[in-house]
Write an enzyme that holds these catalytic residues in place. Structure first.
Site, PDB file in Angstrom:
ATOM      1  N   VAL A 176       0.840  -1.180   0.000  1.00 23.13           N
ATOM      2  CA  VAL A 176       0.000   0.000   0.000  1.00 23.13           C
ATOM      3  C   VAL A 176       0.887   1.247   0.000  1.00 23.13           C
ATOM      4  O   VAL A 176       1.965   1.236   0.564  1.00 23.13           O
ATOM      5  CB  VAL A 176      -0.889   0.003   1.265  1.00 23.13           C
ATOM      6  CG1 VAL A 176      -1.880   1.145   1.228  1.00 23.13           C
ATOM      7  CG2 VAL A 176      -1.618  -1.325   1.380  1.00 23.13           C
ATOM      8  N   GLY A 177       0.423   2.313  -0.631  1.00 23.37           N
ATOM      9  CA  GLY A 177       1.125   3.587  -0.529  1.00 23.37           C
ATOM     10  C   GLY A 177       1.663   4.078  -1.852  1.00 23.37           C
ATOM     11  O   GLY A 177       1.445   3.469  -2.896  1.00 23.37           O
ATOM     12  N   SER A 178       2.377   5.188  -1.785  1.00 23.19           N
ATOM     13  CA  SER A 178       2.800   5.879  -2.991  1.00 23.19           C
ATOM     14  C   SER A 178       3.863   5.112  -3.769  1.00 23.19           C
ATOM     15  O   SER A 178       3.816   5.046  -4.996  1.00 23.19           O
ATOM     16  CB  SER A 178       3.330   7.261  -2.628  1.00 23.19           C
ATOM     17  OG  SER A 178       2.297   8.023  -2.042  1.00 23.19           O
ATOM     18  N   VAL A 179       4.825   4.527  -3.062  1.00 19.40           N
ATOM     19  CA  VAL A 179       5.870   3.782  -3.768  1.00 19.40           C
ATOM     20  C   VAL A 179       5.256   2.603  -4.506  1.00 19.40           C
ATOM     21  O   VAL A 179       5.506   2.375  -5.689  1.00 19.40           O
ATOM     22  CB  VAL A 179       6.974   3.309  -2.795  1.00 19.40           C
ATOM     23  CG1 VAL A 179       7.887   2.300  -3.472  1.00 19.40           C
ATOM     24  CG2 VAL A 179       7.784   4.497  -2.286  1.00 19.40           C
TER      25      VAL A 179
ATOM     26  N   GLU B 287      -3.622  -7.511  -1.651  1.00 23.17           N
ATOM     27  CA  GLU B 287      -4.374  -7.121  -0.486  1.00 23.17           C
ATOM     28  C   GLU B 287      -5.239  -5.905  -0.847  1.00 23.17           C
ATOM     29  O   GLU B 287      -6.449  -5.907  -0.704  1.00 23.17           O
ATOM     30  CB  GLU B 287      -3.319  -6.726   0.548  1.00 23.17           C
ATOM     31  CG  GLU B 287      -3.717  -6.622   1.940  1.00 23.17           C
ATOM     32  CD  GLU B 287      -2.462  -6.344   2.787  1.00 23.17           C
ATOM     33  OE1 GLU B 287      -1.829  -7.304   3.228  1.00 23.17           O
ATOM     34  OE2 GLU B 287      -2.117  -5.174   2.995  1.00 23.17           O
TER      35      GLU B 287
END
Lengths: 512, 512
Positions: free
Chosen positions: A275-278, A299
């Site tokens: 999850v997240g920007s990267v 996920e």
């Protein structure tokens, strides 16, 4: 504000008698109760009842355990924390208010692999041997199944809802009018039996359905049906910066070579992405690649997956939660019927299942806070002590995937922190669960190598030139000091970078 | 010495033309080749060809990679190492000669989860992207299957033999006349397809058979059939000392309570137990308990399992290797027909399968070198640098079992070493894979607890009184220093015990 009238056309007649306000529902919950709530990444979590619980706690103090899927929105992880009514909170979080309370010891939190949590809760393995008293789940619809049963149609996540509803003696349902009824059909609810009666999870391809599009629930167990019109608090994704672009490109080049060498099929294997920007940037790298007919078994379904659909490159994305940015959420809500042909939400016990991840051969891609020169990974603790988010599903996939990749920028905090250190200050993933590390600088392919072979590759490909001289020097001196050892270390110096960071604000070695 | 005549009645006519001496077989193997050999714990490994390889290397230097199941006997791990012909060695070892060579960097070794190795070898993920050139397997019999195929009957282990034989272009077979032909029927050979074509592994109970009692092999691939009469170098087990007895008793009491509380069935769930004297002592605790109708789904079947059979308490033991003591081996060989009704040997990819371990709900019991106050486990490296044995299957089971137990004596080296430390000098199993720790002193039940809740329990129940004051003091000061943190540490002091051990020969804090 939304009222009973607003949800009448979303629910079957058999539950109308159970209509309650959030305040009435909150009144049923007592001090010491254990709540199993829906929600995974701030998607599909109950909002009205938690806010009412927080209000109630301001008048009469009480504490409850809150078990979720993963992170949930501020209506739970900020409001309830600030009201002081959250005791134990499991198994993942990302909220700043909650994180502060956890690090301060005001909320009791423990990291648990996200695929493990539902079964461990069923087994009765949690602290104080607690079991769930109330399941509180957000739905977009309730269907009558006959025979005293109803089908709950989840919203933007599945999380642990199926298991919580199956095991809780009492169930509170929030019907959220901001969630399109068109979400129906996108879910696949399934709760495995527990040992010694468990059967194989019969998924062989990411698109395989094995359960029901609704969560079955005995009508008798439902104690409240509550209307709600508060939206998921989805968050904007960070801009994809130059470093993230390079990471994405490094990954694509690596995967292309794996295909060329015959170690991956042309359409790769099912992708899992953290999850997240990267993570989103990495998926973006694939959007701009030549790969096609891709599949995703992950996920969280983020913007990048929608971009893959738009680019005609995706066959199916299976996950447990949709976590689009606000713009992407709008696009999705306006075209639910189109996108849902490609999307499938499962309980996290299944989306993150080690059994399935291993069988279908997931390419596991997750982000590290720091890695050490031997390839161990810290995913959770800043400087070894402060919890950042939690281990989440990274372990489920890293241990069991076909190929395990961790991403990290070579630097953090504007260069004050090196993401490559001599010895990780906390270890979530031992080096034998780490095949490949990717930074903006390069790719460290560690497969089958000895610790002493890994170190120079990690320093060369992943560490920043600013910190390379110190890391090479440490490794060289460690080899000299204990040449006769598999994993050379100078333990008395292994954590020096943290001392320097504490003393000077930078991990750079101070001038003598 | 054994000759071709001695093995004639153990093999089918179709392989007689392939009879070769060990020296002739060794001659086929060239510098740089990669050998996939049978064997798991010194059981069922080839002996004659490795000894011939070592002799050959003394005349003409060459190096080969040796991939096994796990540890093998001195004919490979001492003779070949001493002859200097072993380059890379995977994925587990216990031999003192080999260990010295690994720590000195003369043999290149990397730890790999034992359930992962066969598939990673098939994927081509090992260093230099090597694949197997020769499979070398010990058998007790070769049966004709018709259609140009034969069935190899393994001996006292399965290890990775099925996968090595399936993928190797050339196969060398050692027919060992010291292994009873009565072993036939005890094996269950099965090689899963690789992603994206893999199917569920259809085991639902420890006794389920899913494959064939032989390893199928194309006749064309067999390049040599070699007679051998060297015995497995099984080792005596250490005496069960008072500490080990207490550990076994602590475990039994813990399990009894779990049954009482309804968290385990009366006959428990399938038991997995690590290798060695402590593991054997623990099983011995069960022999002397009231538990019955027990099942075992493990890696290595040791003396304790035979004692459970003799006591009428065991329904079935499934593993990948038999590693009895010399006395127990004698008893087994003399009563193969009796014992084999209870025993089943599988490839280690299946005996250690995360999918199966999770499904059937294994109780995972393994030994730690050290644990830290937050419940992380070091299984492999003494003082963080010197490799002891390897991670083996501990991770396969610890991550995926129903309940994960690690055993450790509170002290080692006559009290000079504390098995509980502030921060493990090497971490193989992160705290979230550790449910329970058992020492001779007590049981630390860590399920669902926060790090700050775990520390005092581990110090109280597991650490020795000799080291408790220092550990409590470290924890207290760490909490004070970084009270606002999930996992308090004073990193600059976290490894002090190793410094003291290096300087004074004891982990005790020197007088100021």
């Amino acid at each position: 504000m939304v009222g009973f009238e607003d949800i009448k056309d979303r629910v079957c007649a058999s539950v109308v008698s159970k209509f309650k306000t959030a305040e009435e529902a909150a009144e049923m919950i007592k001090d010491g109760d254990c709540l199993g709530v829906s929600g995974f990444t701030p998607s599909g979590y109950p909002k009205a009842v938690p806010l009412a619980l927080a209000e109630k706690a301001k008048k009469t103090p009480f504490k409850v355990n809150v078990w979720t899927g993963a992170s949930v929105g501020p209506e739970i992880d900020a409001a309830m924390v600030e009201a002081g009514c959250m005791d134990r909170r499991l198994p993942y979080q990302t909220n700043a208010t909650l994180r502060k309370a956890i690090n301060a010891g005001k909320v009791r939190y423990a990291d648990i692999h996200l695929s493990h949590f539902a079964q461990m809760a069923r087994y009765g393995f949690m602290a104080d041997r607690k079991k769930i008293d109330f399941a509180i789940v957000e739905v977009c619809k309730i269907n009558d199944l006959g025979d005293g049963k109803v089908g709950l149609i989840p919203t933007t996540s599945m999380g642990n809802s199926s298991s919580y509803v199956a095991t809780a003696p009492k169930v509170i349902v929030e019907v959220n009018t901001t969630q399109p009824v068109g979400l129906e059909g996108m879910h696949d609810s399934y709760v495995p039996l527990d040992p010694p009666n468990r059967k194989p999870i019969p998924i062989e391809r990411p698109e395989d359905r094995i359960g029901t599009p609704y969560i079955p629930c005995d009508l008798d167990k439902i104690v409240a049906v509550v209307p709600c019109d508060i939206t998921d608090k989805v968050r904007p994704l960070g801009e994809i910066d130059e470093d993230a672009k390079h990471m994405g490109q490094n990954l694509v080049n690596f995967l292309k070579n794996e295909v060329k060498e015959g170690r991956l099929p042309a359409n790769l294997l099912p992708l899992q992405s953290g999850v997240g920007s990267v993570a989103n940037a990495v998926i973006n790298g694939l959007v701009n690649s030549d790969f096609k007919d891709l599949t995703v078994y992950t996920e969280v379904i983020q913007d990048g997956m929608f971009d893959l659909i738009d680019a005609g490159k995706l066959r199916v994305a299976s996950g447990t939660a949709l976590t689009p940015s606000p713009e992407c959420q709008k696009k999705f809500y306006e075209n639910v019927e189109h996108y849902k042909k490609y999307l499938l939400l499962r309980p996290q016990e299944i989306s993150n299942s080690p059994e399935v991840a291993r069988r279908i051969g997931v390419i596991a891609m997750n982000t590290a806070i720091e890695v050490d020169i031997y390839g161990n990974v810290n995913s959770t603790h800043v400087c070894g002590t402060k919890l950042m988010n939690g281990v989440g599903g990274s372990g489920d996939f890293a241990r069991n995937g076909y190929l395990t990749v961790f991403f990290t920028n070579s630097l953090a905090k504007g260069g004050k922190i090196s993401s490559v250190v001599p010895f990780c200050s906390h270890i979530d993933h031992a080096t034998l669960d780490v095949d490949v590390i990717v930074s903006e600088r390069g790719v460290a392919d560690l497969r089958g190598l000895t610790p002493k072979e890994k170190a120079p590759i990690i320093i060369d490909q992943i560490a920043n030139p600013k910190y390379q001289p110190y890391l090479y020097d440490y490794f060289k001196r460690a080899c000299e000091k204990c040449g006769n050892s598999q994993t050379p270390h100078i333990l008395s110096e292994a954590f020096d970078v943290y001392k320097w960071f504490e003393e000077t604000g930078s991990m750079e070695k101070p001038a003598e």
